[in-house]
Design an enzyme around this catalytic site. Structure first.
Site, PDB file in Angstrom:
ATOM      1  N   ARG A 196      52.986  36.383   6.048  1.00 46.64           N
ATOM      2  CA  ARG A 196      54.209  36.574   6.835  1.00 46.64           C
ATOM      3  C   ARG A 196      54.972  37.849   6.476  1.00 46.64           C
ATOM      4  NH1 ARG A 196      57.896  31.751   6.670  1.00 46.64           N
ATOM      5  NH2 ARG A 196      56.853  31.076   4.779  1.00 46.64           N
ATOM      6  N   GLN A 226      41.413  33.968  -8.353  1.00 47.31           N
ATOM      7  CA  GLN A 226      41.222  32.705  -7.627  1.00 47.31           C
ATOM      8  C   GLN A 226      40.757  33.042  -6.217  1.00 47.31           C
ATOM      9  OE1 GLN A 226      44.714  30.663  -6.342  1.00 47.31           O
ATOM     10  NE2 GLN A 226      43.685  28.697  -6.088  1.00 47.31           N
ATOM     11  N   THR A 261      47.682  25.040  -5.334  1.00 44.31           N
ATOM     12  CA  THR A 261      48.284  25.378  -6.631  1.00 44.31           C
ATOM     13  C   THR A 261      47.555  24.712  -7.797  1.00 44.31           C
ATOM     14  OG1 THR A 261      49.851  23.592  -6.211  1.00 44.31           O
ATOM     15  CG2 THR A 261      50.597  25.817  -5.700  1.00 44.31           C
ATOM     16  N   ASN A 314      61.173  20.267  -5.015  1.00 41.40           N
ATOM     17  CA  ASN A 314      60.416  20.836  -6.120  1.00 41.40           C
ATOM     18  C   ASN A 314      60.325  22.348  -5.918  1.00 41.40           C
ATOM     19  OD1 ASN A 314      58.516  21.263  -8.202  1.00 41.40           O
ATOM     20  ND2 ASN A 314      56.820  21.056  -6.731  1.00 41.40           N
ATOM     21  N   ALA A 342      77.324  85.086  -3.524  1.00 38.81           N
ATOM     22  CA  ALA A 342      77.087  84.159  -2.422  1.00 38.81           C
ATOM     23  C   ALA A 342      75.872  84.608  -1.626  1.00 38.81           C
ATOM     24  CB  ALA A 342      78.311  84.103  -1.517  1.00 38.81           C
TER      25      ALA A 342
HETATM   26  C1  UD1 Z   1      54.325  24.378  -3.612  1.00 38.26           C
HETATM   27  C2  UD1 Z   1      54.522  22.958  -4.101  1.00 38.26           C
HETATM   28  C3  UD1 Z   1      55.754  22.355  -3.426  1.00 38.26           C
HETATM   29  C4  UD1 Z   1      56.968  23.217  -3.696  1.00 38.26           C
HETATM   30  C5  UD1 Z   1      56.703  24.644  -3.271  1.00 38.26           C
HETATM   31  C6  UD1 Z   1      57.834  25.548  -3.705  1.00 38.26           C
HETATM   32  C7  UD1 Z   1      52.260  22.199  -4.507  1.00 38.26           C
HETATM   33  C8  UD1 Z   1      51.158  21.350  -4.033  1.00 38.26           C
HETATM   34  N1  UD1 Z   1      53.354  22.194  -3.777  1.00 38.26           N
HETATM   35  O1  UD1 Z   1      54.115  24.332  -2.210  1.00 38.26           O
HETATM   36  O2  UD1 Z   1      55.987  21.048  -3.920  1.00 38.26           O
HETATM   37  O3  UD1 Z   1      58.099  22.716  -3.004  1.00 38.26           O
HETATM   38  O4  UD1 Z   1      55.501  25.136  -3.903  1.00 38.26           O
HETATM   39  O5  UD1 Z   1      57.660  26.802  -3.165  1.00 38.26           O
HETATM   40  O6  UD1 Z   1      52.171  22.810  -5.556  1.00 38.26           O
HETATM   41  N2  UD1 Z   1      49.299  30.017  -4.857  1.00 38.26           N
HETATM   42  C9  UD1 Z   1      48.171  30.464  -5.494  1.00 38.26           C
HETATM   43  N3  UD1 Z   1      46.967  29.895  -5.144  1.00 38.26           N
HETATM   44  C10 UD1 Z   1      46.871  28.908  -4.235  1.00 38.26           C
HETATM   45  C11 UD1 Z   1      48.051  28.452  -3.605  1.00 38.26           C
HETATM   46  C12 UD1 Z   1      49.250  29.024  -3.934  1.00 38.26           C
HETATM   47  O7  UD1 Z   1      48.218  31.357  -6.331  1.00 38.26           O
HETATM   48  O8  UD1 Z   1      45.749  28.446  -3.997  1.00 38.26           O
HETATM   49  C13 UD1 Z   1      50.594  30.614  -5.215  1.00 38.26           C
HETATM   50  C14 UD1 Z   1      51.237  31.359  -4.067  1.00 38.26           C
HETATM   51  O9  UD1 Z   1      50.908  32.753  -4.122  1.00 38.26           O
HETATM   52  C15 UD1 Z   1      52.719  31.154  -4.331  1.00 38.26           C
HETATM   53  C16 UD1 Z   1      52.758  29.803  -5.031  1.00 38.26           C
HETATM   54  O10 UD1 Z   1      51.466  29.563  -5.539  1.00 38.26           O
HETATM   55  O11 UD1 Z   1      53.242  32.097  -5.228  1.00 38.26           O
HETATM   56  C17 UD1 Z   1      53.190  28.685  -4.086  1.00 38.26           C
HETATM   57  O12 UD1 Z   1      52.320  28.611  -3.009  1.00 38.26           O
HETATM   58  P1  UD1 Z   1      52.792  28.055  -1.592  1.00 38.26           P
HETATM   59  O13 UD1 Z   1      51.617  27.896  -0.721  1.00 38.26           O
HETATM   60  O14 UD1 Z   1      53.959  28.823  -1.147  1.00 38.26           O
HETATM   61  O15 UD1 Z   1      53.384  26.632  -2.006  1.00 38.26           O
HETATM   62  P2  UD1 Z   1      52.953  25.209  -1.505  1.00 38.26           P
HETATM   63  O16 UD1 Z   1      51.631  24.836  -2.082  1.00 38.26           O
HETATM   64  O17 UD1 Z   1      53.137  25.113  -0.040  1.00 38.26           O
END
Ligand code: UD1
Ligand code: CA
Length: 440
Positions: free
Chosen positions: A24, A86, A92, A185, A405
């Site tokens: 985005r 990764q 996450t 969270n 000047a």
């Molecule tokens: C996650 C949390 C959610 C929380 C939210 C806060 C989980 C399952 N959920 O949501 O509860 O409210 O963060 O922002 O953990 N990232 C990686 N690798 C991945 C996925 C994500 O490095 O495979 C990193 C992203 O770059 C980012 C962060 O982790 O910095 C969060 O990822 P994002 O997809 O925004 O969060 P959610 O999983 O939706």
């Protein structure tokens, strides 16, 4: 929120999640490398990590991994950084699973941070760690916030009797009742490291997004009887995640204010913070006045009792010694402006060293670039540079010398002490006895 006094606020390991695509942002640049006040978003997050004095910092990278690595090659903490790639990104929890060999069997107290959460204050992370140490040793502590508009976040589910956190539910997995919960969270945790590495292989992706959720570690900890503590942010804005350029701009405004606030506390007068841009890593002495519409870049050093602005740009490598004044529509780059030297109007000072008590007339240009290379100039103490002078570099203007000047001082003119040079190209004016240099 306060740090429990008795507990240490140190972590052994920190993991920073920064593999996400950042679609985005609509930008080819990796999300965490977008600039915020003179440094990358990731460097702000590294400050959060470094405040915990960890032995290791593991960065999970994916999209643009090489660029991210390269950006930190000269960082002060480079020797403590470990990069884990990764690919693909399966959530996450999967990101942490990818860190298992970097973390080993007992990584000690382990904190997870997000590379796209630059507003989180290091003190808030320290409070989280101290809370885990004081009240949930062997378990985990997580950071929460209460948002009026919790959309997109995982919701915190608490036991109705004990009020302790029992589960985190992702929005896509929420029941309609759970969706109404307004405590969310933030994704920042402090874990017992051994408990974390034992739990990670047990995560499943049996959920709405078919992702491995790090949040499920919490439920595993609860099932094992490990303690769970939570810390709620007093200022929920610290939890801002940057996903769009609009959020980047919002984060920049906040970080800019924090930087200016620090200078104001140090006794720097800033007439209009709203139109003043001072990057991270700028030193400004007390009693200096910064006037509106001024841009001061990283690494600039400004002494005490100086005046900068209005409408001034001080670019990297600029040093203003005490009492120097740089004013309206003047740009400085890689230059030293000596004590009480003035350049008050419409000048470009590039790659120059100016001594003390020099006067740079309106419209003076240091022509430092010949189309191929940059060259340096020196203007010695007490020199008087007339309005509209062009000093073609390399060049030297001696002590108390004067240019008329509009003079164009061609390169290597080596204007001697107290000499007067005028014209185009500038020539030395030979003064007969009784001629007066038009200055005191
Ligand atoms: C996650 C949390 C959610 C929380 C939210 C806060 C989980 C399952 N959920 O949501 O509860 O409210 O963060 O922002 O953990 N990232 C990686 N690798 C991945 C996925 C994500 O490095 O495979 C990193 C992203 O770059 C980012 C962060 O982790 O910095 C969060 O990822 P994002 O997809 O925004 O969060 P959610 O999983 O939706
Ligand atoms: Ca996601």
């Amino acid at each position: 929120m306060s740090v429990p006094a008795s507990a240490p606020a140190r972590a052994d390991s920190v993991v920073i999640l920064a593999a996400g695509l950042g679609k985005r942002m609509r930008s080819a640049r990796p999300k965490v490398l977008h600039p915020l006040c003179g440094r990358s978003m990731l460097e702000w997050v590294l400050d959060q990590a470094l405040a915990l004095e960890p032995q290791r910092i593991v960065l999970v990278v994916g999209h643009g991994a090489d660029e991210v690595k390269k950006s930190l090659a000269n960082h002060g903490a480079a020797s403590r950084l470990q990069f884990v790639t990764q690919e693909p990104q399966l959530g996450t929890g999967h990101a942490l699973q990818c860190c298992l060999s970097a973390l080993g069997q007992d990584p000690g107290r382990t904190v997870v941070l997000y590379g796209d959460m630059p507003l989180l204050r290091p003190e808030s992370v320290r409070a989280l760690v101290a809370t885990q140490a004081a009240t949930a040793d062997g378990g985990l502590a997580l950071l929460t916030a209460v948002f009026a508009e919790p959309r997109g976040f995982g919701r915190i589910v608490r036991d109705p009797k004990t009020q302790s956190v029992v589960r985190i539910v992702e929005e896509k997995d929420c029941t309609s009742a759970e969706r109404e919960l307004d405590e969310v969270n933030l994704g920042v945790y402090c874990f017992d490291g051994r408990g974390l590495v034992q739990a990670l292989p047990r995560l499943s992706n049996d959920n709405a997004q078919k992702e491995y959720y790090l949040t499920d570690v919490l439920a595993l900890f609860v099932a094992e009887g490990r303690r769970v503590a939570s810390v709620e942010l007093e200022d929920p804005n610290e939890g801002l995640g940057v996903n769009t350029l609009a959020q980047l701009a919002e984060a920049r405004t906040e970080l800019q204010w924090r930087i200016l606030e620090q200078h104001l506390e140090n006794g720097v007068y800033i007439e209009d913070p709203a139109s003043t841009y001072v990057d991270h890593g700028v030193a400004i002495g007390a009693g200096t006045r910064i006037l509106p519409c001024t841009v001061i870049r990283s690494g600039v050093k400004i002494g005490a009792g100086c005046e900068v602005g209005p409408f001034t740009q001080l670019r990297p490598g600029t040093v203003l010694e005490d009492g120097a004044e740089v004013g309206n529509f003047t740009e400085c780059k890689n230059s030293t402006i000596g004590k009480h030297t003035k350049a008050k109007h419409l000048a470009y000072i590039g790659d120059a060293t100016l001594g003390a008590n020099v006067n740079i007339g309106a419209g003076t240009i240091f022509a430092n670039y010949d189309g191929k290379a940059k060259h340096k100039s020196v203007v010695e103490d007490g020199a008087f540079i007339g309005s509209g002078t062009v000093i073609v570099a390399p060049n030297t203007i001696g002590t108390r010398a004067t240019t008329g000047a509009g003079a164009v001082v061609t390169k290597n003119s080596a204007v001697g002490a107290s000499q007067v040079w005028v014209g185009v190209p500038a020539k030395r004016l030979s003064l007969r006895d009784g001629d007066r240099i038009p200055r005191s």
